[in-house]
Every structure is written in C-alpha cells, then in structure tokens.
Design an enzyme around this catalytic site. Structure first.
Site, PDB file in Angstrom:
ATOM      1  N   LYS A 210      -6.457   5.607  10.605  1.00 18.23           N
ATOM      2  CA  LYS A 210      -8.020   6.150  10.598  1.00 18.23           C
ATOM      3  C   LYS A 210      -8.840   6.048   9.789  1.00 18.23           C
ATOM      4  CE  LYS A 210      -8.084  11.336   8.585  1.00 18.23           C
ATOM      5  NZ  LYS A 210      -8.037  12.103   7.684  1.00 18.23           N
ATOM      6  N   GLU A 216      -5.716  -3.944   5.011  1.00 12.75           N
ATOM      7  CA  GLU A 216      -3.864  -4.507   5.529  1.00 12.75           C
ATOM      8  C   GLU A 216      -4.179  -5.192   7.103  1.00 12.75           C
ATOM      9  OE1 GLU A 216      -4.356  -2.641   2.959  1.00 12.75           O
ATOM     10  OE2 GLU A 216      -3.010  -2.241   1.126  1.00 12.75           O
ATOM     11  N   GLY A 274      -3.717  11.274   6.955  1.00 12.72           N
ATOM     12  CA  GLY A 274      -2.653   9.635   8.028  1.00 12.72           C
ATOM     13  C   GLY A 274      -0.655  10.502   7.331  1.00 12.72           C
ATOM     14  N   ARG A 275      -0.759  10.871   6.288  1.00 11.05           N
ATOM     15  CA  ARG A 275       0.836  10.679   6.783  1.00 11.05           C
ATOM     16  C   ARG A 275       1.222  12.324   7.360  1.00 11.05           C
ATOM     17  NH1 ARG A 275      -1.959  11.703   2.052  1.00 11.05           N
ATOM     18  NH2 ARG A 275      -1.913  13.550   1.009  1.00 11.05           N
ATOM     19  N   GLU A 360       2.628  10.829  -2.045  1.00 11.27           N
ATOM     20  CA  GLU A 360       1.510  10.917  -1.408  1.00 11.27           C
ATOM     21  C   GLU A 360       0.779  12.360  -1.792  1.00 11.27           C
ATOM     22  OE1 GLU A 360      -0.653   8.832   1.578  1.00 11.27           O
ATOM     23  OE2 GLU A 360      -0.767   6.904   0.310  1.00 11.27           O
ATOM     24  N   HIS A 391      28.254   2.298  -1.011  1.00  9.54           N
ATOM     25  CA  HIS A 391      28.661   1.023  -2.856  1.00  9.54           C
ATOM     26  C   HIS A 391      27.656   1.276  -2.534  1.00  9.54           C
ATOM     27  CE1 HIS A 391      32.292   1.537   0.083  1.00  9.54           C
ATOM     28  NE2 HIS A 391      31.656   1.866   1.060  1.00  9.54           N
ATOM     29  N   LYS A 511      -7.453   0.189  -4.507  1.00  8.34           N
ATOM     30  CA  LYS A 511      -8.433  -0.580  -3.644  1.00  8.34           C
ATOM     31  C   LYS A 511      -9.385  -1.591  -4.315  1.00  8.34           C
ATOM     32  CE  LYS A 511      -6.711   2.219  -0.225  1.00  8.34           C
ATOM     33  NZ  LYS A 511      -6.679   3.587   0.944  1.00  8.34           N
TER      34      LYS A 511
HETATM   35  O1  F6P Z   1      -2.463   4.461   1.052  1.00  8.84           O
HETATM   36  C1  F6P Z   1      -3.538   5.034   1.282  1.00  8.84           C
HETATM   37  C2  F6P Z   1      -3.743   5.440   2.853  1.00  8.84           C
HETATM   38  O2  F6P Z   1      -4.854   5.898   3.025  1.00  8.84           O
HETATM   39  C3  F6P Z   1      -3.078   6.372   3.933  1.00  8.84           C
HETATM   40  O3  F6P Z   1      -2.944   7.863   3.242  1.00  8.84           O
HETATM   41  C4  F6P Z   1      -2.902   5.896   4.935  1.00  8.84           C
HETATM   42  O4  F6P Z   1      -1.183   6.721   5.939  1.00  8.84           O
HETATM   43  C5  F6P Z   1      -2.915   4.699   4.362  1.00  8.84           C
HETATM   44  O5  F6P Z   1      -3.916   4.202   3.399  1.00  8.84           O
HETATM   45  C6  F6P Z   1      -2.924   3.773   5.561  1.00  8.84           C
HETATM   46  O6  F6P Z   1      -4.488   4.083   6.824  1.00  8.84           O
HETATM   47  P1  F6P Z   1      -5.785   4.329   7.677  1.00  8.84           P
HETATM   48  O7  F6P Z   1      -5.595   4.953   8.810  1.00  8.84           O
HETATM   49  O8  F6P Z   1      -7.163   4.544   7.203  1.00  8.84           O
HETATM   50  O9  F6P Z   1      -5.986   3.026   7.798  1.00  8.84           O
END
Ligand code: F6P
Length: 556
Positions: A210, A216, A274-275, A360, A391, A511
């Site tokens: 987003k 990452e 995002g979520r 979150e 288990h 971060k």
């Molecule tokens: O963990 C924080 C966060 O902003 C989440 O809310 C989101 O889903 C994830 O990082 C990935 O964010 P982006 O889609 O901006 O890469």
C-alpha cells in the site's frame, strides 16, 4: 467508547460477577433451549440477498459463558454506544481514522455497482468498479495467455496474509493451473527457497505494498529483479523485466522511483487499511489463480455480512453479537487470549490472518480522545489447525491455569471423498468443545473406578468457553462471509474500547530503530574494532549485540 463509570457498562460488569458464580454445566441444565437461543446464521437475511442455502454459515455460541440476561445487557451496551450507527457512518465514508485523517472504506471494495458513495468529491464505488474492470482484463489475459505458470506475491502483513489465505483456502475447491507462492520476510532464505523452484521465463511477480515504503517488500523486489535479470540474461533496466512485474499500491509512482519498474500496476486507495485490503487488488495472485468470477463470489459473501451488520435486528445481528461476546470474554471476564482453531487444513493460515486483523487493529491502550483506555483491549490471538494442535497446546486449554476462549471452525463437506476421515475430523472438533465446556469431574471418574493414584490428574475442570462456526463447504462465498464477520467483530470491539482500530502507530518505532541499527551493522569494521564511539545513542545491551554481530558478520 464504554465509559467505565457509565450505568450501562456497570450493568455489564455486574452480569460478569453474576455469571462467574455459575458454570456452563449449570447454564445448560437450567435452559434446555440454549442451543437454539444462542446460535444464529451468518447472512441470516440470505434469501433477500440471493445467498444460496449451501453457503450459509451456522454459528453456535451456546458454549459461551453467557445467558439471555448477559446478551440483553450487551445489546443495551451496543445500543447505548450506537455501534451499528457508527458502522453505517464508517460505511458512508466518515473520517473515523482520526490520527491519519482517513475514511475507512473496505466495505466500499465490495459494494454493489449500483451504489454511489461520494467521498471528498469522488464516487469511490465507481472508482472501485473501474479498477475492477482493469483487473479483470489483466487477469483474463494472464490466464488465457498461459505464459506465467508461477505467480510470486511479494508483500508483508495485509499485503501478504490476505491473498495467501484466499489462495490456500480455496485451492482445493477451485483448482488452479498456475501456482502461487508468497514471500514476505526480509530474511532472504524465504525468497531464495521460492526462487529455487521457479523458471524465470514463466514467473510473474506481484509486488503488493500500500505504502511502497516497506523495507521487506522493497528488499525482496530487488532480489527478485536481480534473479530475473541473471536468469533471463538481460540487464537490469531492460524492459523485458518489467513484463514480469505487476505492482499493487496506493502510491504506484513510488514503485518506479524505488526501482520496481512494472508493465502493469493496479491501485488501492489510502482509505483501505492494509489488514482490511483482502477485498482489493491486493488479492491479485488468487484472482489469477482462480479467475475473477471466483473473487466476485468471495466479495458477494462479504457483502451479505456487511448488510447483515448494517440492517439486521440487533438480536439477529451475528457479527454484532459475536463482537460483543469478544468484548465480554476479554474485558469483562478477563480472558487475556483467544485461540482460533480451524478443523480444515485449507484454513491453516487463518490464525495468522486474524492475528494481524485483531491485534494490529485493537492492540492499543490510548483512546480516540488521547486518554488511556480503562479496560483490557485486544486479546493475544493465536491458534493452529485441528487436529494437529490437539497434540500440541490443547493440554493447556483443558487443564492449564488460564482460561482461553476457543473458536472452532469446521465444514460439513470436504473437497475430497475420504468421508470417514472427515467424520472423524469433525467428531474431534465437537469433542474438544464438549470437553472444554463440561470437563470431567472427580465423581464421574470415581464411577469409572479409575486408578486412585492418578485420578486427580484426570479431572477436567470444564467451564471453558468456545464458539463453533460450521459451514456446509469452503466456497469463495463462505470464506468472504467469514472474513467480513471477523472484520466487523473487530470494529465492534474497537467502538467499545473507544480506540481507533484503523491506525498502527505501534509498529513505527521498531521500523525507525531498525533503519538506524542497519547502518551501524553495515559500516566496515577495521580489525574487528568495535563501533563504541559512533554508537553512543544505543543502550548498552543493543551496543553489545551490534558489536558481537559485527565481529561475526558474514564477509560474503
Ligand atoms: O505492519 C505495519 C503495516 O503497515 C501493516 O499494517 C501492513 O499490512 C504492512 O505493514 C504492509 O504495509 P504495505 O502494504 O504498505 O507494504
């Protein structure tokens, strides 16, 4: 928000004191109609919404530590806080995400084409449908072209968990000619192991972010591009590479600036969290796998539950009731965690998905008005797939000192024909909820003539609450309905807690610190000398860890 001192909240708390003096055994003995009184259908107004019988989801919450008085008081609380009205305001575009000055419009992503919703002068539903048309064209072309046999989704959090959940959940039901893989971690072991199994010419990367600021995702996209360039034997920058990349973002311009040049890009909007983005273009990978018609079915299942949350009478409003029971368990009865256990291997990612959605969203301790919260907010969410976890951690659930409400999720019809195995799976699910609720007393064991030495160890306390969600089959509609139900339960909890469920400031500090520390780690080290002077901003422990790492850091 529920004011701790308000009469309504005090009455809910009083119910908590009353019910804990009782037990599930007593409640079931007192009321033989409990199973009917405390169960509902998801999408109960299904006939009006065109939901077929086979897509109905039955939810039994009779094994929760509630009775009619509790439910009545919780519904009074919901009325007092105007939870449904606030949901409608959210659905209509009110900027309820105050800390980010945003509307929260994931429900607009599955709104009917006939709906018009003007926010900041734009018809967002029309925008969504226009984007959906573009997505459809792209998806149909990829599916008919058959060049790409492997789709790799690069993204993290909501940009990974949602599409991965749909793909894994629906694969057995709908099959797919293309294979999807999901890469999230900056630990490059993950992407390397995925790339090792790919043929470059047949691989399409869907880079989902987003913000397009997420380290990452940027790191994995860089590795993917490098790999592709080496395997295809073309320079980085060659436009052949762009054909292998698709971007999904609210800021597609940032993608190109960060070096991710893609031939195609699709947008989401800043008002999609995002979520909460599972119903957006973020689910492009499973759309390619199963086709847009299947995805449309998923959205239709969500829409039915959006409508139920908005229109159902409170006593039939299942997402509302279940959200209130979540509050009841966490903030009134004080159960600090909640386990989700699907008895469906295809839903093995559901606990991780719900971890992000719930924790979150609601893992906060400051209310919308900046004041500290007065009650326990998000539970610790965890879980795993049944029967495997029987288990593993079920011992603790049955006899541990902490009570953990459990949500069981199962299906009547598997996609395979090993019906006996399926019957046994479902029997296990029913057995677990029964054992949790009713346990096994010393008296019952004595009547079995059990061995005296160990008899006390075999007592099962019972009185441990659970809900059972039972659907006929795992269709795209059913999955959509389930996910919308969980989204709205989170909303209900957030209103009662008085928090903003749609920001996530708690992930920011880590971060920023990681960026700072990364620069210390990669500074060249002379003869193993420590970086003490340049690290005065670090605490002693972190400085020690950095120095130890630098001494042993790989030179490759
Ligand atoms: O963990 C924080 C966060 O902003 C989440 O809310 C989101 O889903 C994830 O990082 C990935 O964010 P982006 O889609 O901006 O890469």
């Amino acid at each position: 928000m529920a004011d701790e001192g308000s009469k309504v909240w005090q009455r809910v708390l009083a119910q908590g004191s009353r019910i804990t003096a009782s037990s599930l055994r007593v409640l079931f003995d007192q009321d033989l109609t409990r199973p009917e009184s405390f169960s509902r259908y998801l999408g109960a107004d299904a006939a009006q919404n065109g939901l077929e019988n086979q897509d109905l989801v039955f939810v039994d919450f009779s094994k929760q530590l509630i009775d009619q008085q509790v439910l009545d008081e919780l519904l009074v609380l919901a009325k007092d806080l105007q939870i449904v009205e606030q949901f409608v305001e959210m659905r209509n575009g009110l900027k309820i995400n105050l800390t980010e000055q945003q509307s929260v419009l994931h429900t607009a992503l599955r709104a009917d084409m006939k709906t018009s919703l003007i926010v900041d002068g734009l018809d967002v539903v029309a925008e969504v449908h226009a984007e959906r048309q573009a997505l459809k064209k792209f998806v149909d072309a990829v599916r008919s072209d058959k060049k790409f046999k492997k789709i790799i989704n690069i993204g993290i959090g909501g940009s990974d968990l949602g599409p991965a959940l749909i793909y894994e959940a629906l694969f057995d039901t709908y099959k797919s000619e293309v294979e999807c893989a999901f890469v999230a971690n900056i630990d490059a072991h993950e992407i390397k192991s995925v790339l090792n199994k790919c043929i470059a010419a047949e691989t399409l990367f869907v880079v989902c972010s987003k913000s397009f600021n997420t380290v990452e995702t940027l790191s994995n996209a860089r590795i993917a591009k490098q790999w592709l360039s080496e395997k295809l034997g073309v320079e980085i920058g060659n436009k052949i590479l762009a054909e292998h990349f698709v971007v999904v973002s609210a800021y597609p311009d940032r993608a190109a600036k960060s070096g991710v040049v893609a031939a195609n890009s699709f947008k989401i909007w800043p008002w999609v969290g995002g979520r909460y983005s599972i119903s957006s273009a973020m689910s492009l990978a499973p759309m390619i796998a199963f086709g847009v018609d299947v995805f449309d079915e998923f959205l239709a299942g969500m829409r039915v539950v959006d409508d139920q949350m908005q229109n159902s009478a409170p006593e039939n409003n299942l997402p509302l009731i279940l959200g209130l029971i979540d509050v009841w368990n966490c903030s009134v009865l004080g159960y600090a965690s909640q386990a989700f256990v699907p008895y469906a291997h295809q839903l093995k990612l559901l606990p991780s998905y719900l971890q992000q959605l719930i924790m979150e969203s609601n893992g906060k301790s400051v209310q919308v008005d900046g004041e500290p919260t007065s009650m326990r907010t998000s539970p610790v969410v965890w879980g795993g797939v049944g029967t495997n976890v029987q288990h593993a951690f079920f011992q603790m659930l049955h006899q541990g000192t902490d009570v953990v409400p459990v949500e069981f999720i199962g299906f009547a019809q598997p996609t395979h024909n090993e019906i006996l195995a399926h019957d046994t799976l479902v029997a296990n699910m029913f057995a677990q909820s029964k054992a949790l609720a009713f346990g096994r007393s010393l008296a019952e064991l004595n009547s079995e003539n059990a061995d005296d030495e160990i008899i006390k160890h075999r007592v099962m306390p019972g009185n441990r609450p659970s809900t059972t969600v039972l659907a006929s089959n795992l269709s795209a509609r059913t999955l959509g309905s389930l996910i919308a139900m969980y989204e709205h339960r989170v909303f209900v909890q957030g209103v009662v807690f008085g928090i903003n469920s749609f920001d996530q400031w708690g992930v920011e500090l880590g971060k920023t610190l990681a960026t700072e520390i990364t620069s210390s780690l990669i500074k060249p080290s002379k003869n193993g000398e420590s970086l003490k002077d340049s690290q005065d901003s670090q605490d002693a422990s972190t400085r020690g860890l950095i120095n130890w790492y630098r001494l042993h850091r790989s030179n490759r």
